[in-house]
Design a protein around this motif. Structure first.
Motif, PDB file in Angstrom:
ATOM      1  N   GLU A 113       0.831  -1.203   0.000  1.00 21.19           N
ATOM      2  CA  GLU A 113       0.000   0.000   0.000  1.00 21.19           C
ATOM      3  C   GLU A 113       0.871   1.261   0.000  1.00 21.19           C
ATOM      4  O   GLU A 113       0.598   2.215  -0.728  1.00 21.19           O
ATOM      5  N   THR A 114       1.924   1.251   0.776  1.00 24.42           N
ATOM      6  CA  THR A 114       2.845   2.391   0.813  1.00 24.42           C
ATOM      7  C   THR A 114       3.527   2.576  -0.537  1.00 24.42           C
ATOM      8  O   THR A 114       3.677   3.700  -1.025  1.00 24.42           O
ATOM      9  N   LEU A 115       3.917   1.481  -1.159  1.00 19.30           N
ATOM     10  CA  LEU A 115       4.548   1.568  -2.480  1.00 19.30           C
ATOM     11  C   LEU A 115       3.584   2.158  -3.511  1.00 19.30           C
ATOM     12  O   LEU A 115       3.982   2.968  -4.351  1.00 19.30           O
ATOM     13  N   GLN A 116       2.324   1.751  -3.447  1.00 13.27           N
ATOM     14  CA  GLN A 116       1.322   2.322  -4.356  1.00 13.27           C
ATOM     15  C   GLN A 116       1.157   3.826  -4.112  1.00 13.27           C
ATOM     16  O   GLN A 116       1.021   4.601  -5.057  1.00 13.27           O
ATOM     17  N   GLN A 117       1.176   4.226  -2.846  1.00 12.40           N
ATOM     18  CA  GLN A 117       1.063   5.652  -2.525  1.00 12.40           C
ATOM     19  C   GLN A 117       2.262   6.433  -3.049  1.00 12.40           C
ATOM     20  O   GLN A 117       2.110   7.537  -3.582  1.00 12.40           O
ATOM     21  N   ILE A 118       3.455   5.871  -2.916  1.00 13.51           N
ATOM     22  CA  ILE A 118       4.657   6.521  -3.443  1.00 13.51           C
ATOM     23  C   ILE A 118       4.534   6.700  -4.950  1.00 13.51           C
ATOM     24  O   ILE A 118       4.788   7.777  -5.492  1.00 13.51           O
ATOM     25  N   ALA A 119       4.132   5.633  -5.626  1.00 14.30           N
ATOM     26  CA  ALA A 119       4.006   5.693  -7.081  1.00 14.30           C
ATOM     27  C   ALA A 119       2.953   6.703  -7.511  1.00 14.30           C
ATOM     28  O   ALA A 119       3.173   7.497  -8.434  1.00 14.30           O
ATOM     29  N   GLY A 120       1.812   6.689  -6.836  1.00  5.74           N
ATOM     30  CA  GLY A 120       0.692   7.526  -7.249  1.00  5.74           C
ATOM     31  C   GLY A 120       0.794   8.978  -6.851  1.00  5.74           C
ATOM     32  O   GLY A 120       0.070   9.814  -7.395  1.00  5.74           O
ATOM     33  N   THR A 121       1.669   9.304  -5.914  1.00  6.84           N
ATOM     34  CA  THR A 121       1.770  10.698  -5.493  1.00  6.84           C
ATOM     35  C   THR A 121       3.066  11.366  -5.915  1.00  6.84           C
ATOM     36  O   THR A 121       3.107  12.587  -6.050  1.00  6.84           O
ATOM     37  N   LEU A 122       4.121  10.583  -6.148  1.00  8.78           N
ATOM     38  CA  LEU A 122       5.409  11.176  -6.479  1.00  8.78           C
ATOM     39  C   LEU A 122       5.937  10.762  -7.848  1.00  8.78           C
ATOM     40  O   LEU A 122       6.427  11.593  -8.602  1.00  8.78           O
ATOM     41  N   LEU A 123       5.825   9.488  -8.177  1.00  6.74           N
ATOM     42  CA  LEU A 123       6.445   8.986  -9.405  1.00  6.74           C
ATOM     43  C   LEU A 123       5.558   9.122 -10.640  1.00  6.74           C
ATOM     44  O   LEU A 123       6.055   9.193 -11.753  1.00  6.74           O
ATOM     45  N   ALA A 124       4.254   9.140 -10.457  1.00  5.67           N
ATOM     46  CA  ALA A 124       3.319   9.213 -11.580  1.00  5.67           C
ATOM     47  C   ALA A 124       2.325  10.347 -11.359  1.00  5.67           C
ATOM     48  O   ALA A 124       2.069  10.752 -10.238  1.00  5.67           O
ATOM     49  N   ASN A 125       1.785  10.819 -12.459  1.00  9.73           N
ATOM     50  CA  ASN A 125       0.670  11.766 -12.421  1.00  9.73           C
ATOM     51  C   ASN A 125      -0.588  10.952 -12.705  1.00  9.73           C
ATOM     52  O   ASN A 125      -0.831  10.563 -13.849  1.00  9.73           O
ATOM     53  N   PRO A 126      -1.409  10.664 -11.691  1.00 15.71           N
ATOM     54  CA  PRO A 126      -2.542   9.762 -11.876  1.00 15.71           C
ATOM     55  C   PRO A 126      -3.601  10.267 -12.854  1.00 15.71           C
ATOM     56  O   PRO A 126      -4.426   9.495 -13.324  1.00 15.71           O
ATOM     57  N   VAL A 127      -3.563  11.540 -13.199  1.00 14.89           N
ATOM     58  CA  VAL A 127      -4.516  12.077 -14.166  1.00 14.89           C
ATOM     59  C   VAL A 127      -4.199  11.588 -15.577  1.00 14.89           C
ATOM     60  O   VAL A 127      -5.096  11.263 -16.350  1.00 14.89           O
ATOM     61  N   ILE A 128      -2.913  11.476 -15.904  1.00 12.09           N
ATOM     62  CA  ILE A 128      -2.525  11.138 -17.280  1.00 12.09           C
ATOM     63  C   ILE A 128      -1.668   9.880 -17.389  1.00 12.09           C
ATOM     64  O   ILE A 128      -1.320   9.473 -18.497  1.00 12.09           O
ATOM     65  N   GLU A 129      -1.302   9.264 -16.250  1.00 14.82           N
ATOM     66  CA  GLU A 129      -0.404   8.114 -16.298  1.00 14.82           C
ATOM     67  C   GLU A 129      -0.946   6.948 -15.480  1.00 14.82           C
ATOM     68  O   GLU A 129      -1.614   7.137 -14.469  1.00 14.82           O
ATOM     69  N   ASP A 130      -0.634   5.752 -15.957  1.00 14.96           N
ATOM     70  CA  ASP A 130      -0.873   4.517 -15.219  1.00 14.96           C
ATOM     71  C   ASP A 130       0.474   4.008 -14.727  1.00 14.96           C
ATOM     72  O   ASP A 130       1.519   4.329 -15.311  1.00 14.96           O
ATOM     73  N   TRP A 131       0.472   3.182 -13.680  1.00 10.77           N
ATOM     74  CA  TRP A 131       1.718   2.645 -13.166  1.00 10.77           C
ATOM     75  C   TRP A 131       1.511   1.239 -12.656  1.00 10.77           C
ATOM     76  O   TRP A 131       0.401   0.827 -12.352  1.00 10.77           O
ATOM     77  N   SER A 132       2.622   0.526 -12.588  1.00 12.01           N
ATOM     78  CA  SER A 132       2.622  -0.799 -11.978  1.00 12.01           C
ATOM     79  C   SER A 132       3.788  -0.857 -11.000  1.00 12.01           C
ATOM     80  O   SER A 132       4.842  -0.260 -11.227  1.00 12.01           O
ATOM     81  N   VAL A 133       3.577  -1.567  -9.907  1.00 11.49           N
ATOM     82  CA  VAL A 133       4.594  -1.746  -8.881  1.00 11.49           C
ATOM     83  C   VAL A 133       4.869  -3.243  -8.786  1.00 11.49           C
ATOM     84  O   VAL A 133       3.946  -4.039  -8.599  1.00 11.49           O
ATOM     85  N   THR A 134       6.142  -3.621  -8.906  1.00 15.03           N
ATOM     86  CA  THR A 134       6.521  -5.020  -8.882  1.00 15.03           C
ATOM     87  C   THR A 134       7.670  -5.230  -7.910  1.00 15.03           C
ATOM     88  O   THR A 134       8.690  -4.550  -8.003  1.00 15.03           O
ATOM     89  N   ARG A 135       7.495  -6.157  -6.998  1.00 13.45           N
ATOM     90  CA  ARG A 135       8.608  -6.561  -6.130  1.00 13.45           C
ATOM     91  C   ARG A 135       9.437  -7.585  -6.896  1.00 13.45           C
ATOM     92  O   ARG A 135       8.902  -8.561  -7.421  1.00 13.45           O
ATOM     93  N   VAL A 136      10.733  -7.364  -6.955  1.00 11.88           N
ATOM     94  CA  VAL A 136      11.627  -8.249  -7.698  1.00 11.88           C
ATOM     95  C   VAL A 136      12.127  -9.335  -6.757  1.00 11.88           C
ATOM     96  O   VAL A 136      12.644  -9.024  -5.674  1.00 11.88           O
ATOM     97  N   PRO A 137      11.984 -10.603  -7.147  1.00  6.81           N
ATOM     98  CA  PRO A 137      12.526 -11.685  -6.310  1.00  6.81           C
ATOM     99  C   PRO A 137      14.038 -11.509  -6.123  1.00  6.81           C
ATOM    100  O   PRO A 137      14.711 -10.948  -6.991  1.00  6.81           O
ATOM    101  N   GLU A 138      14.564 -11.980  -5.022  1.00  3.29           N
ATOM    102  CA  GLU A 138      15.971 -11.794  -4.714  1.00  3.29           C
ATOM    103  C   GLU A 138      16.897 -12.247  -5.838  1.00  3.29           C
ATOM    104  O   GLU A 138      17.899 -11.608  -6.108  1.00  3.29           O
ATOM    105  N   ASN A 139      16.579 -13.331  -6.503  1.00  2.00           N
ATOM    106  CA  ASN A 139      17.427 -13.846  -7.572  1.00  2.00           C
ATOM    107  C   ASN A 139      16.798 -13.683  -8.937  1.00  2.00           C
ATOM    108  O   ASN A 139      17.021 -14.471  -9.826  1.00  2.00           O
ATOM    109  N   GLY A 140      16.013 -12.621  -9.120  1.00  3.77           N
ATOM    110  CA  GLY A 140      15.327 -12.450 -10.396  1.00  3.77           C
ATOM    111  C   GLY A 140      15.331 -11.023 -10.861  1.00  3.77           C
ATOM    112  O   GLY A 140      15.951 -10.150 -10.267  1.00  3.77           O
ATOM    113  N   THR A 141      14.626 -10.814 -11.960  1.00  4.38           N
ATOM    114  CA  THR A 141      14.466  -9.482 -12.515  1.00  4.38           C
ATOM    115  C   THR A 141      12.998  -9.237 -12.771  1.00  4.38           C
ATOM    116  O   THR A 141      12.223 -10.172 -12.958  1.00  4.38           O
ATOM    117  N   ALA A 142      12.636  -7.976 -12.805  1.00  6.34           N
ATOM    118  CA  ALA A 142      11.239  -7.626 -13.049  1.00  6.34           C
ATOM    119  C   ALA A 142      10.983  -7.532 -14.530  1.00  6.34           C
ATOM    120  O   ALA A 142      11.839  -7.273 -15.321  1.00  6.34           O
TER     121      ALA A 142
END
Length: 83
Positions: free
Chosen positions: A54-83
């Motif tokens: 929930e905190t990550l979504q808030q960070i994305a929606g208030t600082l990293l993206a403009n929710p009026v014109i942008e969509d975003w996705s938040v992905t946790r990367v596994p320790e031995n993987g890539t997103a």
């Protein structure tokens, strides 16, 4: 510590002049077959394990993206993987 990737893209109904410039340049550079390009933003965050989704979504929606014109996705990367 956890790695989180946030991808931000213009909403489908929003004009993307940067993407249009890229798709227009590709044939001039000898690359055919590309019909559309959408340009977005990519963020990688190293966060404490205590930071919840929930905190990550808030960070994305208030600082990293403009929710009026942008969509975003938040992905946790596994320790031995890539997103």
């Amino acid at each position: 510590m956890a790695r989180v990737v946030v991808n931000v893209m213009p909403k489908a109904e929003i004009l993307d002049p940067q993407g249009q410039a890229v798709v227009g340049a590709l044939p001039r550079l000898g690359f055919g077959g590309v019909r559309e390009v959408r340009q977005g933003k990519h963020f990688e965050l190293d966060v404490d394990d205590t930071v919840d989704d929930e905190t990550l979504q808030q960070i994305a929606g208030t600082l990293l993206a403009n929710p009026v014109i942008e969509d975003w996705s938040v992905t946790r990367v596994p320790e031995n993987g890539t997103a």
